[in-house]
Design an enzyme around this catalytic site. Structure first.
Site, short mmCIF file in Angstrom:
data_model
loop_
_atom_site.label_atom_id
_atom_site.label_comp_id
_atom_site.label_asym_id
_atom_site.label_seq_id
_atom_site.Cartn_x
_atom_site.Cartn_y
_atom_site.Cartn_z
N ASP A 45 -31.17 -16.16 -1.35
CA ASP A 45 -30.71 -17.48 -1.80
C ASP A 45 -29.34 -17.79 -1.19
O ASP A 45 -28.80 -18.88 -1.36
CB ASP A 45 -30.74 -17.63 -3.32
CG ASP A 45 -29.79 -16.66 -4.03
OD1 ASP A 45 -29.16 -15.82 -3.35
OD2 ASP A 45 -29.69 -16.76 -5.27
N SER A 46 -28.78 -16.82 -0.43
CA SER A 46 -27.58 -17.09 0.37
C SER A 46 -27.84 -18.23 1.34
O SER A 46 -26.90 -18.81 1.89
CB SER A 46 -27.15 -15.83 1.14
OG SER A 46 -28.24 -15.31 1.88
N ASP A 84 -36.16 -14.23 -2.47
CA ASP A 84 -35.13 -14.14 -3.49
C ASP A 84 -35.40 -15.22 -4.55
O ASP A 84 -35.44 -16.41 -4.22
CB ASP A 84 -33.77 -14.42 -2.81
CG ASP A 84 -32.63 -13.71 -3.49
OD1 ASP A 84 -32.85 -12.99 -4.47
OD2 ASP A 84 -31.48 -13.88 -3.00
N LYS A 114 -37.04 -10.62 -5.21
CA LYS A 114 -35.80 -9.99 -5.68
C LYS A 114 -35.24 -10.79 -6.84
O LYS A 114 -35.25 -12.02 -6.81
CB LYS A 114 -34.77 -9.91 -4.55
CG LYS A 114 -33.43 -9.32 -5.01
CD LYS A 114 -32.52 -8.98 -3.85
CE LYS A 114 -31.72 -10.14 -3.32
NZ LYS A 114 -30.84 -10.81 -4.30
N GLU A 116 -31.84 -10.85 -9.72
CA GLU A 116 -30.52 -10.32 -10.07
C GLU A 116 -30.51 -9.98 -11.57
O GLU A 116 -31.03 -10.74 -12.38
CB GLU A 116 -29.43 -11.36 -9.78
CG GLU A 116 -29.30 -11.69 -8.31
CD GLU A 116 -28.19 -12.72 -8.02
OE1 GLU A 116 -27.44 -13.09 -8.94
OE2 GLU A 116 -28.09 -13.13 -6.86
N GLU A 183 -24.40 -4.65 -4.61
CA GLU A 183 -23.48 -5.52 -3.88
C GLU A 183 -22.06 -5.37 -4.41
O GLU A 183 -21.83 -5.49 -5.63
CB GLU A 183 -23.94 -6.98 -3.99
CG GLU A 183 -23.03 -7.95 -3.24
CD GLU A 183 -23.62 -9.33 -3.03
OE1 GLU A 183 -24.81 -9.55 -3.36
OE2 GLU A 183 -22.90 -10.21 -2.52
#
Ligand code: KIV
Length: 265
Positions: A45-46, A84, A114, A116, A183
């Protein structure tokens, strides 16, 4: 050419082979990264920041993620493609998470997703894994919680937060993740987590002891110029040859030098 699978990734940890992961958001870049043998392509999602120009990753939508994941999946023959899950696509309920994670596999040809978070998302992780959707975890600096964390700093520096991260990693392993992104985590904490869990850790700003490393491709290639985090190694400054080439194009067009006879019919 054999596709990299969750089994490949797990075996790489067992065999002590380092895992390589990079982000990709478009067909042409994904094809190049796949051709040179990257193990995992993360449609991160960056993309919200480095491709779409948002200030954070928070505005990224499911539609944007699926659109870019499809392009990346079309380009790959070997790499595992991980989608993501964007902010608020899995936090509302387990059902919402399952429906959206399913879309990554069903509509965008991703091989895994993925998410978080730690202990608080283990029910969701279990449900996805039980439904046949491989899940990559993400601990440490979790950019979707930027307003909660108060900045993009190193996480787990204090005893208490380090202990919580270890607990989160073990809970995610128990829930069934096949790999875990760490991270912005101190090197020795990342080492401890890597040694404690059987699934591979993939570090970004988490030191040398992780089972693999990931970078944002636009950082590695020197394309994203807004800021350069400490953990980034810019292997090339592509912004320079790109600007030079475009400058030459502008000049040649203005001077009537392009197109030449060889480019004309
Ligand atoms: O969105 C992303 O690119 C990521 C990586 C930095 C791990 O989550």
């Amino acid at each position: 050419m054999e596709r990299v699978t969750t089994q490949t990734i797990r075996k790489m940890k067992q065999d002590g082979k380092k895992i390589t992961m990079l982000t990709a958001y478009d067909y042409s870049t994904a094809a190049m990264l796949d051709q040179v043998g990257i193990d995992i392509l993360l449609v991160g999602d960056s993309l919200g920041m480095v491709v779409l120009g948002y200030e954070t990753t928070l505005p990224v939508t499911m539609d944007e993620m699926l659109h870019h994941t499809r392009a990346v999946a079309r380009a790959t023959n070997r790499a595992m493609v991980v989608g993501d899950m964007p902010f608020m696509s899995y936090q509302v309920s387990v059902e919402q998470a399952l429906e959206n994670a399913g879309k990554f596999l069903k509509e965008a040809d991703a091989h895994a997703v993925k998410l978080e978070g730690g202990v608080e998302i283990t029910d969701t992780v279990k449900k996805l894994v039980d439904s046949g959707i491989p899940v990559m975890g993400h601990l440490g600096l979790t950019p979707q919680s930027i307003h909660q964390l108060g900045g993009y700093g190193v996480q787990g520096k204090e005893d208490e937060t380090a202990k919580k991260m270890i607990k989160d990693a073990m809970a995610l392993e128990e829930a069934g993740i096949f790999s875990l992104v760490l991270e912005c985590v101190p090197t020795m904490l990342a080492k401890e987590i890597t040694e404690k869990i059987s699934v591979p850790t993939i570090g970004i700003g988490a030191g040398i002891y992780c089972d693999g490393q990931v970078l944002v491709t636009h950082d590695l290639l020197g394309i994203f110029e807004k800021f350069v985090p400490k953990f980034v190694k810019r292997y090339v400054e592509l912004n320079k040859p790109i600007k030079k080439a475009v400058n030459e194009f502008i000049e040649e067009v203005r001077e009537g030098k392009f197109p030449g006879p060889e480019h004309s019919f």
